[in-house]
Design a protein around this motif. Structure first.
Motif, PDB file in Angstrom:
ATOM      1  N   MET A  87       0.829  -1.210   0.000  1.00  0.00           N
ATOM      2  CA  MET A  87       0.000   0.000   0.000  1.00  0.00           C
ATOM      3  C   MET A  87       0.854   1.246   0.000  1.00  0.00           C
ATOM      4  O   MET A  87       1.842   1.337   0.737  1.00  0.00           O
TER       5      MET A  87
ATOM      6  N   PHE B 161       0.461   5.394   0.498  1.00  0.00           N
ATOM      7  CA  PHE B 161      -0.496   6.284   1.148  1.00  0.00           C
ATOM      8  C   PHE B 161      -0.418   7.710   0.608  1.00  0.00           C
ATOM      9  O   PHE B 161       0.623   8.177   0.163  1.00  0.00           O
ATOM     10  N   GLN B 162      -1.531   8.419   0.721  1.00  0.00           N
ATOM     11  CA  GLN B 162      -1.591   9.790   0.227  1.00  0.00           C
ATOM     12  C   GLN B 162      -0.570  10.691   0.908  1.00  0.00           C
ATOM     13  O   GLN B 162       0.054  11.533   0.270  1.00  0.00           O
ATOM     14  N   HIS B 163      -0.419  10.536   2.234  1.00  0.00           N
ATOM     15  CA  HIS B 163       0.534  11.371   2.953  1.00  0.00           C
ATOM     16  C   HIS B 163       1.797  10.602   3.307  1.00  0.00           C
ATOM     17  O   HIS B 163       2.436  10.894   4.311  1.00  0.00           O
ATOM     18  N   PHE B 164       2.117   9.624   2.482  1.00  0.00           N
ATOM     19  CA  PHE B 164       3.390   8.896   2.506  1.00  0.00           C
ATOM     20  C   PHE B 164       3.511   7.924   3.670  1.00  0.00           C
ATOM     21  O   PHE B 164       3.957   6.814   3.487  1.00  0.00           O
ATOM     22  N   ALA B 165       3.108   8.348   4.885  1.00  0.00           N
ATOM     23  CA  ALA B 165       3.078   7.446   6.047  1.00  0.00           C
ATOM     24  C   ALA B 165       4.406   6.757   6.306  1.00  0.00           C
ATOM     25  O   ALA B 165       4.440   5.619   6.770  1.00  0.00           O
ATOM     26  N   LEU B 166       5.522   7.424   5.993  1.00  0.00           N
ATOM     27  CA  LEU B 166       6.822   6.828   6.328  1.00  0.00           C
ATOM     28  C   LEU B 166       7.006   6.851   7.835  1.00  0.00           C
ATOM     29  O   LEU B 166       6.430   7.679   8.539  1.00  0.00           O
ATOM     30  N   TRP B 167       7.798   5.921   8.341  1.00  0.00           N
ATOM     31  CA  TRP B 167       8.031   5.847   9.771  1.00  0.00           C
ATOM     32  C   TRP B 167       9.142   6.828  10.136  1.00  0.00           C
ATOM     33  O   TRP B 167      10.297   6.657   9.724  1.00  0.00           O
ATOM     34  N   PRO B 168       8.800   7.869  10.927  1.00  0.00           N
ATOM     35  CA  PRO B 168       9.707   9.012  11.078  1.00  0.00           C
ATOM     36  C   PRO B 168      10.979   8.698  11.855  1.00  0.00           C
ATOM     37  O   PRO B 168      11.967   9.417  11.725  1.00  0.00           O
TER      38      PRO B 168
ATOM     39  N   ALA C 290      11.905  13.211   7.360  1.00  0.00           N
ATOM     40  CA  ALA C 290      11.585  14.625   7.534  1.00  0.00           C
ATOM     41  C   ALA C 290      12.403  15.527   6.618  1.00  0.00           C
ATOM     42  O   ALA C 290      12.016  16.659   6.350  1.00  0.00           O
TER      43      ALA C 290
ATOM     44  N   ARG D 192       9.252   0.979  -0.374  1.00  0.00           N
ATOM     45  CA  ARG D 192       8.951   0.248   0.852  1.00  0.00           C
ATOM     46  C   ARG D 192       7.883  -0.812   0.607  1.00  0.00           C
ATOM     47  O   ARG D 192       7.971  -1.937   1.084  1.00  0.00           O
ATOM     48  N   ALA D 193       6.847  -0.431  -0.161  1.00  0.00           N
ATOM     49  CA  ALA D 193       5.770  -1.397  -0.435  1.00  0.00           C
ATOM     50  C   ALA D 193       6.273  -2.518  -1.338  1.00  0.00           C
ATOM     51  O   ALA D 193       5.939  -3.685  -1.137  1.00  0.00           O
TER      52      ALA D 193
ATOM     53  N   GLU E  67      -1.360   8.140  10.121  1.00  0.00           N
ATOM     54  CA  GLU E  67      -1.032   7.377   8.910  1.00  0.00           C
ATOM     55  C   GLU E  67       0.120   6.394   9.059  1.00  0.00           C
ATOM     56  O   GLU E  67       0.024   5.273   8.591  1.00  0.00           O
ATOM     57  N   PRO E  68       1.249   6.793   9.678  1.00  0.00           N
ATOM     58  CA  PRO E  68       2.347   5.821   9.786  1.00  0.00           C
ATOM     59  C   PRO E  68       1.936   4.559  10.551  1.00  0.00           C
ATOM     60  O   PRO E  68       2.447   3.481  10.272  1.00  0.00           O
TER      61      PRO E  68
ATOM     62  N   PHE F 242       1.232  -3.126   6.488  1.00  0.00           N
ATOM     63  CA  PHE F 242       2.407  -3.934   6.190  1.00  0.00           C
ATOM     64  C   PHE F 242       2.451  -5.208   7.023  1.00  0.00           C
ATOM     65  O   PHE F 242       3.436  -5.918   7.013  1.00  0.00           O
TER      66      PHE F 242
ATOM     67  N   GLN G  76      13.346  15.178  12.650  1.00  0.00           N
ATOM     68  CA  GLN G  76      12.276  16.108  12.326  1.00  0.00           C
ATOM     69  C   GLN G  76      12.718  17.076  11.245  1.00  0.00           C
ATOM     70  O   GLN G  76      12.155  18.111  11.059  1.00  0.00           O
TER      71      GLN G  76
END
Lengths: 283, 214, 217
Positions: free
Chosen positions: A114, A116-123, A168, A182-183, C116-117, C124, C217
């Motif tokens: 999947m 995502f629209q707002h990327f949803a990467l793990w920060p 970021a 990633r997907a 979202e994350p 996943f 950040q």
């Protein structure tokens, strides 16, 4: 290197050979899907099938239920009725009608990628760690093997220089390309794209659509919810137009964009062709 | 627990209230003064204030009050428990207040200063009419928070013999061999006072969030 | 000053008091963080009754003086059959009190986290403990680090209150030295500087955590 080399989901190497029986089964099969939020029916009985290697674009006005449909596929939203089958196996409900446990549902989700629209990467993870995270910790594959593939995928999407950057510090387009890598790292049978370019500045849309076009060309099975009409017209094998929770019209892009059969589709296309041309598309 | 006992606790409450009020009233302006010293970058006083604030914010109030009460005689000054208690409260709260004021001063929008300068306002006038009113408003939630924290630390005064709510409750419990009822009465004294302060703080924060929202 | 020489001669007691303060603060922080983490989901739960009870508990701890709570636990509870020794009472009061604060802190940090994350984690194939440990918790701790650090400093200072129930922590040690050797200034000043040192250590740890968070950040 193409996605085909990296994805074990794409089995047919010689197009002239008769397809083995397993390959004729659709990758995704949705039957009678219903989803309600309170009193509001968002999906009103959806039937859809996606064959291996197909790129299907879901189009429609806001509120038509496109994203909800996508999110019902991997059970991020739980449908109220209907079935979703991935390569012949039901998702969310095991044979016998019992709701799947967490473990089983998670295992099925690993076969669906999947974006995502707002990327949803793990920060808290670097770009490389983001791509490696789920294959190592969920699919339990060897770290070295996953690292090799992650590097290759990042090169594929044009981000080799950014392995150790944190999300970021990336632009939106870069983040989304990481999201795609990633997907793909999970070697999914099916990829879902939830408005992948809607949150991007116009000049960054093109780099993401280019990657997606290449994936489609390489035979990845994709379902894409998008507002990018030119992408749908040029890349989709099939367009599915939704409105008010139902599929109104489906067809090849030439048919849909050239000669829409239903009035609602006509009006929708009129609205979009009267506005500015869809931004960011590159050839 | 007799009526007289409840009265004893309430009279302790009066002590708690007036000492808290005094501590707040004296500590707040001192805190502002300390914050201004740092803001104006006064040469020797500045670093002294930094040390003072850092030290006092790290010192438990009970340790401080014991230090003040027992050590002052050693330096020649004999203090009554109430004086030692009040001094400790002021020392403690002034350090925390300094940081609250300083945060507002630091986040004061520069362009307002420039606007005031450009119409020819002098330093004192600028401060009095432009900076101070807004800094006071911005600091209010933090100041009220500090007030509620101060009230919650007043039981420490019992350690040096000040008869406030907690000490009264302890004494009555020891006399009646029923420690819980007086403690609950004591709780019933603190809860409304602190609750009013905490609610005020939350309302102030909400009002500020609304007024600064885009 | 002669006083400090006497304190130096009593350093064993002072250091043992310091050690107890460190143990109290460490255990208090970890236990209240753990319990707070268990309480936070109840605070944000959609089930009204448990959320209401949890919210009232947090309000109660927020409005109660810690010293009074320590008195209640140590002197008051025995009258209804719950007898603690001073360590038990001290730890119990410290953890009970601060788990409410930690729950609030974690709730604030949780509300500020993007959803979202975590959804991506689900998509996943993450679930349960693995989702929590690898996807939910790290960004939460990075965000809440400074505030948790401040609460730790508060716990260090609250531990000093426990001198009133004769817990042999640092303030108690200083008190004991000053009452026996008549050197209040030296004894308490040394204690103050030791508390200062502890707080500076916590602030350094928080600064380190802030740097980690800012890089991401």
């Amino acid at each position: 290197m193409s996605v085909a080399d990296l994805s074990t989901a794409n089995t047919a190497q010689d197009p002239s050979a008769p397809p083995p029986l397993a390959a004729t089964r659709p990758v995704l099969s949705i039957a009678g899907l219903v989803k309600r939020f309170g009193a509001h029916t968002v999906l009103d009985g959806i039937d859809l099938q996606v064959e291996r290697g197909e790129t299907v674009c879901l189009l429609g006005p806001s509120g038509s239920g496109k994203s909800t449909l996508l999110r019902c596929i991997n059970w991020l939203e739980v449908p109220d009725a209907g079935r979703v089958l991935l390569e012949g196996e039901t998702i969310g409900v095991s044979t016998g009608g019992v709701v799947m446990g967490d473990g089983q549902l998670s295992r099925m989700r690993t076969r669906i990628g999947m974006v995502f629209q707002h990327f949803a990467l793990w920060p808290h993870l670097t770009v490389l760690q983001n791509v490696m995270e789920a294959p190592v910790h969920v699919q339990r594959r060897s770290v070295d093997e996953v690292r090799e593939e992650a590097r290759a995928l990042l090169e594929r999407v044009g981000l080799s220089a950014k392995h150790d950057a944190f999300p970021a510090h990336l632009s939106g387009g870069q983040k989304q390309r990481v999201g795609i890598a990633r997907a793909l790292a999970m070697k999914p049978s099916l990829m879902l794209f939830d408005e992948p370019t809607s949150a991007l500045d116009p000049e960054l849309v093109g780099e993401v659509l280019t990657v997606m076009r290449d994936l489609a060309r390489d035979g990845l099975t994709m379902v894409v919810v998008t507002h990018e009409m030119s992408f749908a017209r040029d890349v989709a094998d099939r367009v599915v137009f939704m409105d008010a929770g139902a599929i109104v019209e489906t067809g090849a892009p030439e048919e849909f964009f050239g000669a829409p059969r239903t009035e609602r589709a006509r009006q929708f296309l009129l609205r979009y062709s009267n506005g500015a041309a869809t931004p960011g598309e590159t050839r | 627990m007799s009526f007289a006992d409840v009265l004893a606790i309430l009279s302790g409450a009066l002590t708690t209230i007036w000492m808290s009020a005094a501590g707040i009233a004296i500590g707040m302006p001192i805190g502002l003064g300390l914050a201004l010293i740092r803001w104006a970058r006064v040469p020797i006083a500045g670093p002294l204030v930094i040390t003072y604030v850092s030290l006092l914010r790290a010192t438990p109030l009970v340790t401080l009050v014991l230090l003040v009460f027992f050590a002052m005689p050693q330096l020649g000054v004999t203090l009554e428990p109430i004086q030692a208690g009040l001094l400790s409260l002021v020392l403690n709260t002034s350090a925390f207040n300094c940081e609250v004021w300083r945060a507002s001063l630091l986040s004061f929008p520069k362009d307002q200063m420039e606007a005031a300068k450009s119409v020819g306002m002098g330093r004192v006038l600028r401060f009095r009419r432009i900076v101070l009113p807004q800094v006071v408003r911005a600091s209010l939630p933090g100041l009220v928070n500090e007030m509620s924290l101060l009230v919650k630390t007043t039981p420490v005064l019992a350690v040096v013999g000040v008869v406030e709510v907690t000490r009264a409750a302890v004494r009555i419990g020891a006399e009646t061999y029923e420690p819980l009822p007086p403690f609950f009465v004591a709780l019933a004294v603190y809860l409304p006072i602190v609750f009013v302060l905490v609610s005020t703080q939350r309302r102030l924060e909400r009002r500020m969030a609304r007024s600064t929202a885009p | 000053m002669n006083g400090f020489a006497i304190v130096w001669s009593e350093r064993a007691l002072m250091l043992s008091g310091l050690a107890n303060t460190v143990v109290l603060s460490l255990l208090g922080t970890l236990a209240s963080l753990l319990l707070g983490a268990l309480l936070t989901p109840v605070l944000v739960s959609r089930r009204r009754a448990p959320a209401f009870v949890a919210l009232r508990f947090v309000d109660l701890m927020r409005c109660t003086p810690f010293l009074l709570l320590a008195y209640i636990v140590y002197y008051g509870l025995p009258s209804i059959g719950l007898r603690f020794d001073n360590w038990g009472a001290g730890l119990f009061a410290l953890v009970l009190y601060n788990s409410a604060y930690m729950a609030e802190i974690l709730r604030g940090a949780w509300m500020a986290q993007p959803r979202e994350p975590i959804e991506a984690g689900l998509a996943f194939g993450y679930s349960g403990l693995r989702l929590f440990r690898r996807i939910v918790l790290p960004p939460l701790l990075l965000a809440a680090g400074p505030v948790i650090g401040n609460q730790t400093i508060q716990i260090i200072k609250d531990s000093a209150f426990l001198t009133i129930i004769a817990l042999p922590e640092l303030t108690h040690a200083a008190s004991s030295i000053q009452s026996r050797r008549y050197i209040p200034f030296a004894a308490f000043i040394v204690a103050v500087f030791l508390y200062w040192g502890l707080c500076l250590l916590v602030e350094a740890a928080v600064a380190f955590g802030k740097r980690l968070a800012e890089a991401r950040q």
